[in-house]
Design a protein around this motif. Structure first.
Motif, PDB file in Angstrom:
ATOM      1  N   ASP A  83     -39.665  76.975  47.290  1.00 23.73           N
ATOM      2  CA  ASP A  83     -40.009  77.438  48.539  1.00 23.73           C
ATOM      3  C   ASP A  83     -41.578  77.766  48.842  1.00 23.73           C
ATOM      4  OD1 ASP A  83     -37.336  78.055  49.474  1.00 23.73           O
ATOM      5  OD2 ASP A  83     -37.214  80.132  48.567  1.00 23.73           O
ATOM      6  N   ARG A  86     -42.780  74.090  49.997  1.00 28.91           N
ATOM      7  CA  ARG A  86     -42.504  73.827  51.071  1.00 28.91           C
ATOM      8  C   ARG A  86     -43.411  74.420  52.128  1.00 28.91           C
ATOM      9  NH1 ARG A  86     -35.770  73.930  50.728  1.00 28.91           N
ATOM     10  NH2 ARG A  86     -35.900  71.714  50.232  1.00 28.91           N
ATOM     11  N   GLU A  87     -43.894  75.838  51.747  1.00 36.47           N
ATOM     12  CA  GLU A  87     -44.934  76.307  52.800  1.00 36.47           C
ATOM     13  C   GLU A  87     -46.369  75.701  52.837  1.00 36.47           C
ATOM     14  OE1 GLU A  87     -44.025  81.114  52.479  1.00 36.47           O
ATOM     15  OE2 GLU A  87     -44.882  80.328  50.836  1.00 36.47           O
ATOM     16  N   ARG A 218     -39.537  66.655  59.127  1.00 31.75           N
ATOM     17  CA  ARG A 218     -40.417  67.572  58.368  1.00 31.75           C
ATOM     18  C   ARG A 218     -40.417  68.935  58.729  1.00 31.75           C
ATOM     19  NH1 ARG A 218     -46.530  65.925  58.610  1.00 31.75           N
ATOM     20  NH2 ARG A 218     -45.655  64.047  57.621  1.00 31.75           N
ATOM     21  N   LYS A 219     -40.552  70.208  58.155  1.00 26.93           N
ATOM     22  CA  LYS A 219     -40.377  71.491  58.483  1.00 26.93           C
ATOM     23  C   LYS A 219     -41.119  71.845  60.028  1.00 26.93           C
ATOM     24  CE  LYS A 219     -44.558  73.151  56.327  1.00 26.93           C
ATOM     25  NZ  LYS A 219     -45.468  74.022  55.673  1.00 26.93           N
ATOM     26  N   SER A 220     -40.630  72.635  60.627  1.00 26.45           N
ATOM     27  CA  SER A 220     -41.223  72.862  62.041  1.00 26.45           C
ATOM     28  C   SER A 220     -42.511  73.780  61.589  1.00 26.45           C
ATOM     29  CB  SER A 220     -40.351  73.852  62.902  1.00 26.45           C
ATOM     30  OG  SER A 220     -40.213  75.072  62.519  1.00 26.45           O
ATOM     31  N   GLY A 221     -43.356  74.083  62.674  1.00 28.83           N
ATOM     32  CA  GLY A 221     -44.592  74.592  62.184  1.00 28.83           C
ATOM     33  C   GLY A 221     -44.421  76.196  62.239  1.00 28.83           C
ATOM     34  N   ARG A 222     -43.538  76.827  62.668  1.00 26.72           N
ATOM     35  CA  ARG A 222     -43.286  78.170  62.706  1.00 26.72           C
ATOM     36  C   ARG A 222     -42.322  78.607  61.816  1.00 26.72           C
ATOM     37  NH1 ARG A 222     -39.223  80.483  66.255  1.00 26.72           N
ATOM     38  NH2 ARG A 222     -37.343  79.166  65.510  1.00 26.72           N
ATOM     39  N   GLY A 223     -42.095  79.886  61.752  1.00 24.94           N
ATOM     40  CA  GLY A 223     -41.113  80.335  60.774  1.00 24.94           C
ATOM     41  C   GLY A 223     -41.417  80.624  59.330  1.00 24.94           C
ATOM     42  N   GLU A 224     -40.289  80.802  58.701  1.00 30.77           N
ATOM     43  CA  GLU A 224     -40.472  81.242  56.967  1.00 30.77           C
ATOM     44  C   GLU A 224     -41.315  80.115  56.304  1.00 30.77           C
ATOM     45  OE1 GLU A 224     -36.703  81.719  55.519  1.00 30.77           O
ATOM     46  OE2 GLU A 224     -37.726  81.897  53.363  1.00 30.77           O
ATOM     47  N   PHE A 225     -41.314  78.898  56.481  1.00 27.72           N
ATOM     48  CA  PHE A 225     -42.015  77.894  55.772  1.00 27.72           C
ATOM     49  C   PHE A 225     -43.217  77.396  56.351  1.00 27.72           C
ATOM     50  CE2 PHE A 225     -37.708  77.960  54.514  1.00 27.72           C
ATOM     51  CZ  PHE A 225     -37.691  78.307  52.948  1.00 27.72           C
ATOM     52  N   ALA A 226     -43.636  78.162  57.531  1.00 21.25           N
ATOM     53  CA  ALA A 226     -45.253  77.790  57.914  1.00 21.25           C
ATOM     54  C   ALA A 226     -46.102  78.345  56.810  1.00 21.25           C
ATOM     55  CB  ALA A 226     -45.166  78.881  59.083  1.00 21.25           C
ATOM     56  N   THR A 227     -47.337  77.541  56.980  1.00 21.30           N
ATOM     57  CA  THR A 227     -48.383  77.765  56.029  1.00 21.30           C
ATOM     58  C   THR A 227     -48.514  79.302  55.937  1.00 21.30           C
ATOM     59  OG1 THR A 227     -49.383  75.746  56.982  1.00 21.30           O
ATOM     60  CG2 THR A 227     -50.789  77.117  55.608  1.00 21.30           C
ATOM     61  N   PRO A 228     -48.809  79.709  54.604  1.00 20.35           N
ATOM     62  CA  PRO A 228     -48.932  80.937  54.362  1.00 20.35           C
ATOM     63  C   PRO A 228     -50.458  81.794  55.067  1.00 20.35           C
ATOM     64  CG  PRO A 228     -48.648  80.074  52.491  1.00 20.35           C
ATOM     65  CD  PRO A 228     -48.993  78.905  53.469  1.00 20.35           C
ATOM     66  N   PRO A 229     -50.248  82.980  55.427  1.00 21.76           N
ATOM     67  CA  PRO A 229     -51.466  83.564  55.793  1.00 21.76           C
ATOM     68  C   PRO A 229     -52.604  83.594  54.791  1.00 21.76           C
ATOM     69  CG  PRO A 229     -49.699  85.266  55.794  1.00 21.76           C
ATOM     70  CD  PRO A 229     -49.141  84.048  55.634  1.00 21.76           C
TER      71      PRO A 229
ATOM     72  N   SER B  46     -45.858  85.781  51.606  1.00 19.18           N
ATOM     73  CA  SER B  46     -45.014  84.642  51.609  1.00 19.18           C
ATOM     74  C   SER B  46     -44.516  84.093  50.276  1.00 19.18           C
ATOM     75  CB  SER B  46     -46.169  83.371  51.999  1.00 19.18           C
ATOM     76  OG  SER B  46     -47.195  83.423  50.963  1.00 19.18           O
ATOM     77  N   HIS B  47     -43.804  83.076  50.300  1.00 18.13           N
ATOM     78  CA  HIS B  47     -43.303  82.617  48.800  1.00 18.13           C
ATOM     79  C   HIS B  47     -44.381  82.157  47.966  1.00 18.13           C
ATOM     80  CE1 HIS B  47     -39.135  82.634  50.562  1.00 18.13           C
ATOM     81  NE2 HIS B  47     -39.568  82.040  51.554  1.00 18.13           N
ATOM     82  N   ARG B 119     -41.491  86.464  58.712  1.00 20.57           N
ATOM     83  CA  ARG B 119     -41.337  85.299  57.694  1.00 20.57           C
ATOM     84  C   ARG B 119     -40.863  85.802  56.322  1.00 20.57           C
ATOM     85  NH1 ARG B 119     -46.429  82.139  56.878  1.00 20.57           N
ATOM     86  NH2 ARG B 119     -45.191  81.246  55.084  1.00 20.57           N
TER      87      ARG B 119
ATOM     88  N   LEU F 107     -34.589  71.391  55.753  1.00 22.69           N
ATOM     89  CA  LEU F 107     -35.835  71.734  56.611  1.00 22.69           C
ATOM     90  C   LEU F 107     -36.206  73.024  56.746  1.00 22.69           C
ATOM     91  CD1 LEU F 107     -35.288  68.854  59.232  1.00 22.69           C
ATOM     92  CD2 LEU F 107     -36.694  68.775  57.277  1.00 22.69           C
ATOM     93  N   ASP F 174     -34.312  76.647  62.753  1.00 18.28           N
ATOM     94  CA  ASP F 174     -35.682  75.575  62.073  1.00 18.28           C
ATOM     95  C   ASP F 174     -35.526  74.262  62.646  1.00 18.28           C
ATOM     96  OD1 ASP F 174     -36.954  77.731  60.545  1.00 18.28           O
ATOM     97  OD2 ASP F 174     -35.356  77.713  59.167  1.00 18.28           O
ATOM     98  N   GLY F 195     -40.656  70.683  69.934  1.00 22.45           N
ATOM     99  CA  GLY F 195     -41.418  70.797  68.834  1.00 22.45           C
ATOM    100  C   GLY F 195     -41.074  71.557  67.547  1.00 22.45           C
ATOM    101  N   VAL F 196     -39.554  71.092  67.496  1.00 20.89           N
ATOM    102  CA  VAL F 196     -38.965  71.503  66.137  1.00 20.89           C
ATOM    103  C   VAL F 196     -38.075  70.322  65.800  1.00 20.89           C
ATOM    104  CG1 VAL F 196     -38.697  73.999  66.605  1.00 20.89           C
ATOM    105  CG2 VAL F 196     -36.867  72.479  66.865  1.00 20.89           C
ATOM    106  N   PRO F 197     -37.848  69.772  64.584  1.00 17.55           N
ATOM    107  CA  PRO F 197     -37.254  68.813  64.031  1.00 17.55           C
ATOM    108  C   PRO F 197     -35.953  68.719  64.755  1.00 17.55           C
ATOM    109  CG  PRO F 197     -37.537  70.121  62.180  1.00 17.55           C
ATOM    110  CD  PRO F 197     -38.373  70.617  63.163  1.00 17.55           C
TER     111      PRO F 197
END
Lengths: 245, 245, 245, 245, 245, 245
Positions: A83, A86-87, A218-229, B46-47, B119, F107, F174, F195-197
């Motif tokens: 997980d 993936r982030e 590839r993952k969408s840019g939003r949500g749980e797996f977006a880049t961590p803050p 985040s994870h 998230r 994803l 997602d 903008g999402v897969p």
């Protein structure tokens, strides 16, 4: 296309084997390499080992991102740090247990896993549930061979083959999954001997990541797996601050 | 009896708050303290943060073992590193989400969780499933307050109270779980305002660990949570070799 | 704090044993007593017995409410009347199976239950599902000792110990739950003999109710477990009208 | 063939209505009657009421056994005492919720339940799970009409019809189940008005028990539902000793 | 009332046996007949056979609709074509596995299925899940008798009886389901021999469809099982165009 | 390597589109073609249509086997005839819904399906359960465009895009899965817009079958998916006898 396998333990001979098995199944024109971190446990045989392998794994993912890698396989059957990886990765990241289980679900009603130590079985069941593959997983069987002995024990293949045969009988399974990256090179031989399909997650993961990249998924840019803050990381782990955000 | 709460992030003001909330519910004669590691992320959102908080958490568990601590609470609602901590501790280790969810299951048909960032919701659902509490968890609701802002934002309690009220309405729930150790001090006030029970996992975990110690219950010496096999850890994490085995 | 255990059968010697086991684990300053109804079956070994034990159990809860009791344990492993008891009690009510199962889930991957008669196993599985503990319950094993023989049969402890050992072997379990209040006094001895944790729900329930009271957690006033609407009860059960509403 | 419906509350007008609805669907040559106990609550609207209705229900089953009744329907949508009734009856016993849910599963992808009070919804979900019908149950909707008001409230049918229409819309259901024996007489009218099938468990249970009797199917003599072991019942419930064993 | 059983294979002797078993349990005044298609496999022993039996089955349903049949039983334990048959029939359609499983759920905690070939077990498990009956299905046991040998093998009843006895022992079951329409005539004899209830889905389905018709229950006109939208069918299957729409 | 997509309906323009989309993602050196049967429905919009499409599909698989095809994709989102096709093919067969769902699970936390008619939703949920993907499937949304109108309706892409946007909002998903082979060519455009897969199962299935062939994975020769036992097929379907055995 550049696919990278990350062996999350620090044993370079295992990394070399993983790279070889992955290259054997990659499509023409796909660049495949394997790496391992320079910190962490020599092998992964407990939740404790998994936890301590993850910072090194994440370092390798961060290096891969800098190098423009298109997708990753986590090459340990516990799928540690999936997980989190993936982030921080732009492209797909697949765990080798995840890959093997999904592929196994296409081959029949159910599969059995042959793993190293009995204490790893719980983790395998957790992953099967997480991936929706519990209904296909009919048994997890320990061969009682420690991970690093796979490299040296001349009886390893014989013992695993026997475990696989017992597993098929006991579980009435349609396929065997090899529950450790250290078993990747044994896949075809054991399959030939036991007469049912045997799946190595290293190879399976390689083709799955290749598929995802080719499909442009590839993952969408939003949500749980977006880049961590982004935030401060202090002490020994200070360097990690820059990978997030 | 000595119970220790480990805040797995590095923010000492949060650790102090955790200690205070835990002490308020501990039984007479129970020594309670709270610690945090000196490496890792300032907060866990985040994870990736979770993964990087675990080595520091495990260091604190190892220190606690050396000091003869009887049981531990992992004081972050993601329960990071719980399985690994159980492997290296002799006594019980309970996650604060685990504690809150179990306690919530005793109060009615179902509960809602009010957490910090959207998230984090996926992780909460994973834990609910892992603990068998999925059937009681009716919703996970983000208040959109970052963890460290809980310390400073004067509106935090008001926003969380409103999230809790909406959650009860939407989910038809019997209780609210506070989804962050940083909310521990708000528990009684919010409960008084909304008129349904509100559960803080820091306090809940403290009484559960106390119960387990008083009952003399600890993991058996064999199986998945036995002490990990000893091995080499290299690089930045070299020091961890000694905690295992 | 005043915690009361209700043995729902009418056998006073069992009630005395329950009280003793509960007192042994209660915290300092907690008043613990045990009672049993003066109507109903001498032991509970069927759905029929359970159904007929419940009116007496509810009478005892109503008496406890009049006496200001803070929380209750239903001290029979079938947890009879738990939902109804929760409706008429102000404070928490925990079933002894419920308590044992939750505590068992903290000790490893799964537990086995050793119970009295084979015909009780179905009820145990129903409860495990109801509490979300099905994933931890790996087996329910009958010792074939009728409930009241636990008081008199000199072989009882030996037979239960052997059942427990077989259960651990068969189920690969991390803990044993004693599936009858009449086994409460055997808990520590059997644990010492078999080398894995053994859980008695009488003791476990006592500490859990104590925890809930100390945390200030009780059902909300609305919803499924609110006080039942008052109404006429006629015939032999006429007296019950006043407990509701 | 003699089939008996047991209304577990003490309201004789409801019993008469139940008898009428059951007779309307029974096959030619089947004797159908309905009875109610002379002790217990006037209506069943809580877990507490259910618990106190069961002794009276069991008395009626015991009387039926003495009279040679071939099979029974428990005519209350909470199916109180079903397991216990099965233990003491030689022939089949079906709960009206059980019957309605199974029949509902044959009519499409899912059904909605329209019940009396909101506080009964939890019990309905418990039963759906117990019977394997959870996957077909898409919603439980309270009409907020107390049970006995169904007899007197001139708006009752209109309110229930509106609840049913909303339920179908909200849940995208293929059928409506009437969640109270007191609604049995409204079944055909409501179905005609809303244009989807409406199922009354009183009628459904009657035909199911008739089917089981005609097929010669009854519980086996061994296992969980065998006759309970005989024992002493003391106090108000002394008379029950003779029904067991 | 006219109920029709459709044997989806082309073996007329089996159809005759099915008709006889169904008539033996139908209520007075109910007309029961059995038919089979004139195209398709002679027996159904694979997913392939099932797929190829369905067009013939649907032809028979279409003929039944033209003849005013009130309800149907699909008389093959794989319940082939059930969803499609429901789309084109006005009245109820029940599969014989569906019927047997639901009836089995009323008789105790769980049942075992004794079927023909091992390769059919997966289909049985799929159906159990689809109907919500998985929790009652404790085992599926092959007798290794091919379907058509049931008609001719003098040892068939003996072998099935032995499979049933083993199944009850292994699974601790309360009833046996006969997993093939070709076993319908063995039901009462085997039940008498093994002393636990044995369920034949042909008979069970007949009484269930009769119940549904008597209750006036049929699919609603909207949704998933509404008449299919009309369209062109070309080639060998051209004739099917008229049954839809 | 030769991979064949079988469009199970008889509309050749759709087959051409499927072939084009599959070729776009196949690896270098892989031969990809698409075919459709010359009997069956023009489109598949009901269980009835699915049932009648399967004989034609199986004919095409049998032709493929004769031609040495290495693996197949069933190019209809209901995955009709998948189990039967696996029985008669030597190499892997993947359904397009199966492929899309598995890819979707990599994803993120969950996906939504945008399909054609509301009446297909039930089938999609059945498949999600069968594949273990239920936990990832957060919603199935009908666009109310009949299958063949996808070819001609100039608004189709706009309507599907709007359904996709609503689905993501409602389900907090997602990724989007396109629930019909007739939407395959819209995949990249819609993904770019929302903008999402967005996942097309035709393409996903192509890469998955390619992966399985490259890994050398095919069903074992024994068990549920072994070649069906040979037997007589009579009437219109006589020709099918030779494909089995």
């Amino acid at each position: 296309m550049h696919i990278r396998l990350v062996n999350p333990n620090t044993t370079a001979t295992m990394t070399a084997k993983i790279e070889e098995c992955a290259r054997a199944v990659a499509g023409p024109g796909t660049l495949v390499d394997a790496v391992n971190p320079d910190m962490g446990p020599a092998s992964i045989e407990s939740h404790y080992d998994e936890a301590l392998a993850v910072p090194g794994l994440l370092t390798e993912i961060a290096k891969g991102e800098a190098a423009g890698v298109d997708g990753y396989v986590v090459a340990c059957f516990g799928d540690p740090g999936l997980d989190a990886a993936r982030e921080i990765a732009r492209g797909p990241v697949i765990g080798m247990a995840e890959a093997a289980m999904h592929m196994g679900s296409f081959l029949g009603r159910g599969f059995s896993v042959v793993t190293t130590l009995e204490r790893s079985a719980g983790r395998t069941w957790d992953l099967a549930e997480r991936y929706g593959m519990q209904r296909f997983c009919r048994g997890v069987h320990a061969s009682d061979i420690p991970v690093l002995d796979l490299e040296t024990d001349p009886e390893a293949r014989k013992i695993i083959t026997e475990s696989a045969l017992r597993a098929i009988e006991t579980d009435n399974s349609d396929a065997i999954l090899l529950g450790c990256a250290g078993m990747a090179d044994l896949c075809r031989e054991i399959s030939a001997e036991i007469g049912v399909p045997v799946i190595d997650g290293v190879a399976a993961g390689t083709t799955l990541v290749e598929s995802l990249v080719r499909l442009g998924l590839r993952k969408s840019g939003r949500g749980e797996f977006a880049t961590p803050p982004p935030k401060a990381y202090i002490g020994l782990l200070r360097e990690f601050g820059s990978a997030a955000g």
